[in-house]
Write an enzyme that holds these catalytic residues in place. Structure first.
Site, PDB file in Angstrom:
ATOM      1  N   SER A 154       0.834  -1.204   0.000  1.00  0.00           N
ATOM      2  CA  SER A 154       0.000   0.000   0.000  1.00  0.00           C
ATOM      3  C   SER A 154       0.868   1.254   0.000  1.00  0.00           C
ATOM      4  O   SER A 154       1.658   1.456  -0.909  1.00  0.00           O
ATOM      5  CB  SER A 154      -0.954  -0.040   1.194  1.00  0.00           C
ATOM      6  OG  SER A 154      -1.927   0.964   1.110  1.00  0.00           O
ATOM      7  N   ASP A 175      -6.021   2.138  -3.926  1.00  0.00           N
ATOM      8  CA  ASP A 175      -7.263   2.053  -3.161  1.00  0.00           C
ATOM      9  C   ASP A 175      -7.508   3.318  -2.341  1.00  0.00           C
ATOM     10  O   ASP A 175      -8.595   3.514  -1.814  1.00  0.00           O
ATOM     11  CB  ASP A 175      -7.295   0.809  -2.265  1.00  0.00           C
ATOM     12  CG  ASP A 175      -6.182   0.768  -1.227  1.00  0.00           C
ATOM     13  OD1 ASP A 175      -5.328   1.665  -1.231  1.00  0.00           O
ATOM     14  OD2 ASP A 175      -6.169  -0.185  -0.423  1.00  0.00           O
ATOM     15  N   ASP A 224      -1.169   1.105  -4.637  1.00  0.00           N
ATOM     16  CA  ASP A 224      -2.097   0.047  -5.046  1.00  0.00           C
ATOM     17  C   ASP A 224      -3.484   0.575  -5.402  1.00  0.00           C
ATOM     18  O   ASP A 224      -4.406  -0.183  -5.660  1.00  0.00           O
ATOM     19  CB  ASP A 224      -2.187  -1.046  -3.998  1.00  0.00           C
ATOM     20  CG  ASP A 224      -2.836  -0.587  -2.704  1.00  0.00           C
ATOM     21  OD1 ASP A 224      -2.633   0.577  -2.311  1.00  0.00           O
ATOM     22  OD2 ASP A 224      -3.536  -1.401  -2.060  1.00  0.00           O
ATOM     23  N   ASP A 262      -2.403   6.130  -4.168  1.00  0.00           N
ATOM     24  CA  ASP A 262      -1.265   5.448  -3.556  1.00  0.00           C
ATOM     25  C   ASP A 262      -0.821   4.297  -4.460  1.00  0.00           C
ATOM     26  O   ASP A 262      -1.429   4.070  -5.513  1.00  0.00           O
ATOM     27  CB  ASP A 262      -1.619   4.997  -2.135  1.00  0.00           C
ATOM     28  CG  ASP A 262      -2.696   3.927  -2.091  1.00  0.00           C
ATOM     29  OD1 ASP A 262      -3.422   3.773  -3.092  1.00  0.00           O
ATOM     30  OD2 ASP A 262      -2.811   3.235  -1.068  1.00  0.00           O
TER      31      ASP A 262
END
Length: 461
Positions: free
Chosen positions: A107, A255, A253, A251
């Site tokens: 993340s 999400d 990833d 970010d």
């Protein structure tokens, strides 16, 4: 060097000694435990099917190879979807009819971190009970692998980016025509990861022209990847030139989602969810959920539209669980995470972007004008450092008793709701600290409230 095991998966820094970092041996151990758990809970006799997707981190290729090989050794068929966002991987599990999925991403953590996030057959994170079971299996190490005639198969499928985009475009509240007619020009910071792969395709489909900063998915992040104002000076400077209608930040990833107004000012990470929820609720009134440390503005917006707001414990799986219980039409977290059940139960920046642009286009306003229509609060974030021997639970119970005349929520630490502000104290699971979040009408008032409560705790400790 660090290795952290939790119910949501395993994460750590790359390199170093086994048991201390995220290294091949520990990856094999944890993936085997996950595969064992999934086999135990499955009633089917054929091979399990597991989706694997990863962000663009430098270590991603190595970790992916270990993960996929281990799954095959456990007798699982693997669908490798390659470079993919967390929400894309979640949707791929459901779309492919897989038994589960593993997302390889740390993340917003820095470049030397990586992690494994574990999904069930709905493409949602394992709950606390399931996660604890995986940890127990990993600790026992009573593993059994498939013989040569029952090894898993391996396929690669790069179709899910487009299928994810198609799913977003099919949402009834995504107004493609209005967005196209607005002729938006945006600047995007995708922090050298998978946002630079999928977001150009989404924006093109929406008729939005764009320029990218840090668009190459090298995994060598050009700045701290957490989408906070202190890390976004480059794109904020670009926005101040007046060339763009909106700044979009994700970010690694994809999400979490943050916006920057046309004048170069932050829209406010807490207000990503609030603004999208206001748009959704204006068309489809209902209930909402966010976690205890998120802004009160979502409650205000929800009640304005005739719905009911509920707060969950911190953690995405806690948010989605409560959303299902109360039938929430939208929810998420104040870190820029939008969860829209009409798509799926997971934070999804693509969904957030499409709904936000739809709101802007339908209202014919700028981002700063839209922000001015929302309730205005400020959150101060502090921490209390304690000795390892300090009884944090006892301190929190004393605080709760001290403020028993106020509205108290103790589902996750202690949150004290005053009429015009709140403070949330929550102990860390990994270090001897108490996180203290406080919100009020001004930053000065919020910080003052937090410091007052902190002094009370210090006096007790």
């Amino acid at each position: 060097m660090t290795l952290i095991k939790s119910i949501s998966g395993i994460r750590g820094t790359i390199g170093g000694h086994t048991g201390d970092t995220l290294n091949p041996l520990d990856i094999v151990k944890f993936v085997t435990a996950y595969a064992t758990f999934m086999a135990q809970r499955s009633s089917q006799t054929e091979k399990l099917k597991i989706v694997v997707g990863r962000d663009a981190r430098i270590s991603g290729e190595m970790v992916k190879n270990v993960v996929c090989g281990t799954l095959m050794g456990c007798g699982c068929d693997v669908i490798n979807i390659g470079l993919a966002t967390t929400p894309t991987t979640e949707l791929a599990v459901r779309m492919s009819g897989a038994n589960g999925g593993i997302i390889i991403t740390a993340s917003h953590n820095p470049r030397h971190w990586n992690a494994l996030k574990l999904l069930n057959n709905e493409g949602e994170f394992l709950n606390k009970e399931e996660g604890n079971k995986v940890l127990e299996i990993a600790e026992a190490e009573a593993f059994e692998y498939a013989d040569v005639d029952h090894l898993g198969n391996y396929v690669e499928d790069d179709s899910f980016d487009q299928r994810h985009i198609d799913d977003v475009l099919a949402l009834s509240l995504v107004d493609i025509e209005a967005i196209k007619n607005a002729h938006y020009h945006v600047c995007v910071d995708s922090i050298n990861s998978v946002g630079g792969v999928i977001l150009p395709k989404l924006l093109t489909a929406l008729g939005v022209s764009y320029d990218f900063l840090n668009g190459e998915p090298t995994g060598d992040f050009s700045h701290n990847p957490e989408p906070l104002e202190k890390n976004l000076q480059e794109i904020m400077g670009k926005m101040r030139t007046g060339e763009y209608d909106l700044g979009i930040v994700v970010d690694p990833d994809v999400d979490r989602l943050a916006f920057i107004c046309e004048n170069g000012e932050m829209f406010g990470e807490e207000y990503t969810l609030v603004s999208v929820a206001d748009y959704v609720l204006s068309h489809n009134p209902g209930n909402t959920v966010s976690n205890l440390s998120s802004t009160r503005a979502l409650r205000d917006i929800t009640e304005k539209h005739g719905g009911s707001y509920q707060a969950s414990a911190v953690g995405e799986v806690n948010v989605t669980t409560l959303m299902k219980e109360v039938g929430a039409v939208i929810g998420g977290e104040g870190n820029g995470g939008v969860i829209y059940p009409a798509s799926h139960y997971g934070r999804d920046a693509l969904v957030g972007i499409a709904l936000f642009l739809s709101s802007l286009a339908q209202k014919s306003v700028t981002a700063s004008q839209l922000r001015s229509t929302l309730p205005n609060y400020f959150i101060a974030k502090n921490r209390i450092d304690l000795q390892p021997s300090t009884d944090v639970d006892a301190i929190l119970n004393k605080v709760k008793d001290l403020y028993k005349d106020q509205q108290i929520n103790d589902v996750d630490g202690v949150k004290i709701d005053f009429p015009d502000c709140w403070v949330h104290l929550r102990k860390s699971n990994t270090e001897p600290i108490i996180r203290v979040y406080s919100e009020a009408a001004t930053m000065e008032e919020a910080d003052k409230l937090g410091k007052q409560i902190m002094q009370i705790v210090y006096d007790m400790a």
